[in-house]
Write an enzyme that holds these catalytic residues in place. Structure first.
Site, PDB file in Angstrom:
ATOM      1  N   TYR A 212      -1.646  31.833  30.519  1.00 38.54           N
ATOM      2  CA  TYR A 212      -0.824  32.094  29.325  1.00 38.54           C
ATOM      3  C   TYR A 212       0.642  31.705  29.592  1.00 38.54           C
ATOM      4  CZ  TYR A 212       1.993  34.375  25.874  1.00 38.54           C
ATOM      5  OH  TYR A 212       2.933  34.601  24.903  1.00 38.54           O
ATOM      6  N   LYS A 221      10.311  32.908  31.264  1.00 28.36           N
ATOM      7  CA  LYS A 221      10.662  34.316  31.483  1.00 28.36           C
ATOM      8  C   LYS A 221      10.888  34.614  32.974  1.00 28.36           C
ATOM      9  CE  LYS A 221      10.079  35.309  27.130  1.00 28.36           C
ATOM     10  NZ  LYS A 221      11.222  35.613  26.269  1.00 28.36           N
ATOM     11  N   HIS A 241      18.171  37.442  27.192  1.00 25.89           N
ATOM     12  CA  HIS A 241      17.085  37.162  26.257  1.00 25.89           C
ATOM     13  C   HIS A 241      17.717  37.003  24.865  1.00 25.89           C
ATOM     14  CE1 HIS A 241      12.922  38.630  24.601  1.00 25.89           C
ATOM     15  NE2 HIS A 241      13.003  37.331  24.634  1.00 25.89           N
ATOM     16  N   SER A 263      11.034  40.894  21.528  1.00 33.66           N
ATOM     17  CA  SER A 263      10.020  39.944  21.070  1.00 33.66           C
ATOM     18  C   SER A 263       9.539  40.355  19.684  1.00 33.66           C
ATOM     19  CB  SER A 263       8.836  39.948  22.039  1.00 33.66           C
ATOM     20  OG  SER A 263       9.300  39.742  23.344  1.00 33.66           O
ATOM     21  N   CYS A 265      10.917  40.071  16.579  1.00 38.72           N
ATOM     22  CA  CYS A 265      11.849  40.683  15.611  1.00 38.72           C
ATOM     23  C   CYS A 265      12.528  39.611  14.770  1.00 38.72           C
ATOM     24  CB  CYS A 265      12.910  41.497  16.339  1.00 38.72           C
ATOM     25  SG  CYS A 265      12.349  43.113  16.870  1.00 38.72           S
ATOM     26  N   ASP A 290      15.662  31.558  22.380  1.00 39.74           N
ATOM     27  CA  ASP A 290      15.100  32.647  23.190  1.00 39.74           C
ATOM     28  C   ASP A 290      15.967  33.089  24.365  1.00 39.74           C
ATOM     29  OD1 ASP A 290      12.940  34.453  23.596  1.00 39.74           O
ATOM     30  OD2 ASP A 290      12.206  33.237  25.253  1.00 39.74           O
ATOM     31  N   ARG A 382       0.633  30.619  19.683  1.00 47.86           N
ATOM     32  CA  ARG A 382       1.951  30.029  19.937  1.00 47.86           C
ATOM     33  C   ARG A 382       2.016  28.551  19.613  1.00 47.86           C
ATOM     34  NH1 ARG A 382       6.100  33.436  22.258  1.00 47.86           N
ATOM     35  NH2 ARG A 382       5.072  35.430  22.487  1.00 47.86           N
TER      36      ARG A 382
HETATM   37  C1  OXD Z   1       8.720  36.867  24.325  1.00 53.20           C
HETATM   38  C2  OXD Z   1       8.638  35.411  24.171  1.00 53.20           C
HETATM   39  O1  OXD Z   1       7.687  37.508  24.536  1.00 53.20           O
HETATM   40  O2  OXD Z   1       9.672  34.797  23.914  1.00 53.20           O
HETATM   41  O3  OXD Z   1       9.828  37.384  24.269  1.00 53.20           O
HETATM   42  O4  OXD Z   1       7.551  34.840  24.313  1.00 53.20           O
HETATM   43 MN    MN Z   2      11.411  35.963  24.151  1.00 54.48          MN
END
Ligand code: OXD
Ligand code: MN
Length: 619
Positions: A212, A221, A241, A263, A265, A290, A382
Site C-alpha cells: 500500500y 509519509k 503534513h 487525513s 478533511c 499534502d 487512491r
Molecule cells: C494521509 C495521506 O493518510 O495523505 O494523510 O495519504
Molecule cells: Mn496526508
C-alpha cells in the site's frame, strides 16, 4: 507458494543505471546478500524504463491497462484486500530510548528490531528482481532537498515513486555523504509479518509485508514526514503534513498559505481550489497537496517547499463538482489503486460525476451492480498522478528557495464547538491551537466514523519523535522568525443541532481564506473571544450563499461552557504527552482563565455569540 513478484529480465540498456557512489554500492550489496534477489534493476527514471516496466506490470497483472483512448497513460492496480491502508499499529520508531519516540509512537529497541527484520527479510527477494530507485524530495538545488534510495521488489512501487518523486539523475546530482536508505519488500503480504520501521538515528526505513502506498512509497509519509521531522528538529526546520497554496487577489497581491488538516478533511480539494463564481479575479495556485518543508529565511519569514512531485489522493468523493482541478490532473498518466472498473475500461468510484453502471467490477475485481452490496471502490482507493498535470499548479513550486508563508491554517472536522475560523493571538498561541487539534474520523481514514481523535498539527501518525519536543521545536522556530506567519484555526464542518452542515465548503472556503489574508495585511474585522479573534458578524461575505444570519451566528459562535469541556480534555491529553513546553501549558492556563472569567458571571453564559468588539489586526 506462488511468487507474488516474479523476476523480470530487462533488455540491454534498461535497468543498468548503476551509480558509482561507494556508500550506495556497499548498502545495495549488503541488502542483496540479505534478501538474495535473482537480479538487480538500477532505475534511471527514463521514459524507456517506464514504458518497459508498465509493460511488465501488465504482463504480471500488477497493473490493468485502462481504456487508452479515454484515459491515456492510466492504469489500475488492485492491492491485496488485506492491504489497503496505512497500518499505524505496525508502524514503529526505533530510537535508542522510548522517551525520544514519545508516548504517541510505537517504539521498539533498534538492535532487537534490526535482528527481527533481518530474520524476516532473509531470502525475501529470492526469485524476484530487486529494484534500486534513486530519488530526491524537493526541487533541484533547494537547500532543503534530500536524497533517498529505495530498494524494493515491487514494480508498482517503482512506477509510483517515479510519479511521486524526482527519480534518477537528479538524485545523483544531489548525492553527498548522506541519503535516506529505504528498504521495502512485499514479503509474503501477510498482515502478521507487516512492519513499517523508522530508524531516525541512521536515517533508514525498513518496510516489509505491504504494497500500500502509505506503507511502501517510502519517500512520502516515512521519509518526508517521520524521518524529515527528526532532521528538521536537528537542523532548524519543520517537516509538516501541510498543503501549500498561493492566493492572488484581484488587485494582484499574492500570499502563500500552508494548511495542516488530518487525513480526509478536504485537503486535496483546498489545495486545488477553484474560486467561486462570486469571487471573480481571485486565483488559487497549488504548490503542495499534502506535505510542506518549512525553514526560517534570512528575511525572518518562513519559507516552504513541497518535497513531493506527485499527488497520492483519495479517489471517492472526487468529481468535477468537488474538485475539477483534481479530475483534470488524473485524466492522464495516473495509476489508480482499488477503484472500480467500468465495462469500457475506465474507472469509477463513489462520488464520481457519472452514475454507476451495470457490468462494473468492484475494487477486488468482483462483479458489482448499482444498488449492490458494499462499495464499488474501496473508501481509501487512491490516484497517483504527476503534480505537473494539475491545471492550477504554481510555477513557484520548482523554485529552490520555496515560497514565503503569510498564514498557517490548522483545520479539522468538528461538528460542534469550533467556529468556522479564528485567529491565534501569537505564534505561541497558534502552536497551542495546532498542538490541541482534534478531528472526527471518517471511514476513508480509519474505518470508523465520527470518533474524536487528537491529531496535533495533523502530525499524530507522522511525527518521528516525542510530540512534546516537537511542540518545543515549533516554539523555537517561532523565535527564529522576525516576521512569522499568522496562525488560524478553521472548521468547515460545524453543524446545527439537527446535524446539518452550516457552511457550504469546497470553493466557498475561499471566502474564509480572503478574511484570513485580510488579517495578514492588517485588516479584516474580528472580535476578540476567549479562544482568539473570530470573524466579526459581517467580516466574511456570504452574499449569494443560501445562509441565514442565524446560521452565520452559529458558525461563528463561541460557547464558554463548551470550551470549558474542551479545556479539561486538553489537560488530560497534554498530561499524557511528556515534555510539554512551558509555553503550551501557559496557553492552556490562559484559556482556562479566560473561560473562568466568562463563566463566573451567568449573564455572559446566556449568549453563544462572541462579544461584539470589532478589532483590527495588530500591526
Ligand atoms: C494521509 C495521506 O493518510 O495523505 O494523510 O495519504
Ligand atoms: Mn496526508
Amino acid at each position: 507458494m506462488e511468487n507474488i513478484a516474479p523476476a523480470i529480465s530487462p533488455p540491454a540498456g534498461i535497468g543498468r543505471n548503476k551509480p558509482a557512489n561507494r556508500a550506495v554500492l556497499d548498502w545495495v550489496h549488503e541488502v542483496e546478500s540479505l534478501t538474495d534477489p535473482k537480479n538487480i534493476f538500477w532505475c534511471d527514471g527514463s521514459e524507456a524504463e517506464n514504458d518497459y516496466l508498465l509493460g511488465e506490470a501488465g504482463r504480471q497483472e500488477v497493473l490493468i491497462k485502462l481504456n487508452q483512448e479515454k484515459d491515456p497513460g492510466c492504469y489500475l492496480h488492485r492491492s491485496n484486500p488485506n492491504d489497503v491502508a496505512r497500518v499505524e499499529q505496525f508502524t514503529l520508531i526505533c530510537t535508542p530510548t522510548k522517551e525520544e519516540a514519545g508516548p504517541t509512537n510505537n517504539w521498539a529497541e533498534p538492535g532487537a528490531t534490526y535482528s527481527k527484520l533481518h530474520g524476516m527479510l532473509k531470502g525475501a527477494m529470492r526469485g524476484r528482481t530487486m529494484f534500486v530507485v534513486p530519488y530526491i524530495m524537493g526541487p533541484p538545488e533547494s537547500p532543503l532537498t534530500k536524497v533517498g534510495f529505495e530498494i524494493t521488489d515491487s514494480i508498482y512501487v517503482v512506477l509510483s515513486m517515479r510519479i511521486m518523486t524526482l527519480m534518477g539523475e537528479a538524485a545523483m546530482d544531489h548525492l553527498g555523504d548522506d541519503f535516506t536508505r529505504c528498504l521495502h519488500s512485499l514479503g509474503d503480504l501477510s498482515p502478521d509479518r507487516r512492519f513499517i520501521v523508522h530508524f531516525p538515528q541512521s536515517n533508514e526505513i525498513w518496510s516489509v509485508g505491504s504494497g500500500y502506498g502509505g506503507n511502501a512509497l517510502l519517500g512520502k509519509k516515512c521519509m518526508a514526514l517521520r524521518i524529515a521531522s527528526v532532521l528538521g528538529r536537528d537542523q532548524t526546520w519543520l517537516a509538516e503534513h501541510m498543503l501549500i497554496v498561493g492566493i492572488t487577489s484581484p488587485h494582484g497581491v499574492k500570499h502563500y498559505v500552508a494548511g495542516a488538516f488530518p487525513s480526509a478533511c478536504g485537503k486535496t480539494n483546498l489545495a486545488m481550489l477553484l474560486p467561486p463564481a462570486s469571487m471573480k479575479g481571485w486565483k488559487v495556485e497549488t504548490i503542495s497537496d499534502d506535505i510542506a518543508w518549512l525553514r526560517p529565511g534570512a528575511d525572518g519569514r518562513l519559507w516552504a517547499i513541497n518535497p513531493e512531485a506527485g499527488f497520492f489522493g483519495v479517489a471517492p468523493g472526487t468529481s468535477l463538482r468537488t474538485n475539477p482541478g483534481a479530475m483534470k490532473t488524473i485524466a492522464t498518466n495516473t495509476i489508480y489503486t482499488n477503484v472500480a472498473l467500468r465495462p469500457d475500461g475506465t474507472v469509477w468510484w463513489e462520488g464520481h460525476d457519472d452514475p454507476p453502471e451495470a457490468g462494473m467490477l468492484d475494487w477486488q475485481g468482483r462483479p458489482w451492480a448499482p444498488g449492490g452490496e458494499g462499495k464499488a471502490a474501496h473508501p481509501n482507493s487512491r490516484f497517483t498522478a504527476p503534480a505537473s498535470q494539475c491545471p492550477t499548479i504554481s510555477p513557484a513550486r520548482n523554485g529552490p528557495e520555496g515560497v514565503p508563508i503569510s498564514a498557517i491554517v490548522f483545520g479539522a472536522r468538528r461538528q460542534q464547538r469550533v467556529p468556522l475560523a479564528f485567529e491565534a493571538r501569537s505564534w505561541q498561541h497558534g502552536t497551542f491551537l495546532g498542538a490541541t487539534l482534534s478531528s472526527e474520523t471518517t471511514a476513508a481514514a480509519t474505518g470508523s466514523v465520527g470518533v474524536v481523535r487528537r491529531d496535533p498539527m495533523a502530525m499524530q501518525p507522522f511525527c518521528g519523535y516525542n510530540l512534546g519536543d516537537y511542540f518545543a521545536h515549533w516554539l523555537d522556530i517561532g523565535a527564529e522568525l522576525a516576521n512569522p506567519p499568522k496562525i488560524f484555526r478553521v472548521n468547515w464542518f460545524r453543524s446545527d443541532a439537527r446535524g446539518r452542515l452550516l457552511w457550504p465548503g469546497y470553493r466557498e472556503n475561499l471566502r474564509v481564506l480572503k478574511w484570513i489574508l485580510e488579517r495578514c495585511e492588517g485588516g479584516g474585522q474580528a472580535v476578540e473571544t476567549i479562544i482568539g479573534h473570530v470573524p466579526a458578524p459581517d467580516a466574511i461575505d456570504t452574499a449569494g450563499l443560501n445562509m441565514t444570519s442565524a446560521d452565520m451566528d452559529t458558525l461563528l459562535g463561541v460557547d464558554p461552557l463548551e470550551w470549558n469541556e474542551a479545556v479539561s480534555a486538553q489537560r488530560e491529553f497534554l498530561e499524557t504527552v511528556h515534555h510539554i513546553p512551558a509555553g503550551i501549558w501557559q496557553e492552556h492556563r490562559d484559556l482556562a482563565r479566560r473561560i473562568a472569567g466568562m463563566t463566573e458571571g451567568s449573564a455572559s453564559l446566556s449568549s453563544a455569540v462572541p462579544p461584539a468588539r470589532p478589532s483590527r489586526a495588530a500591526p
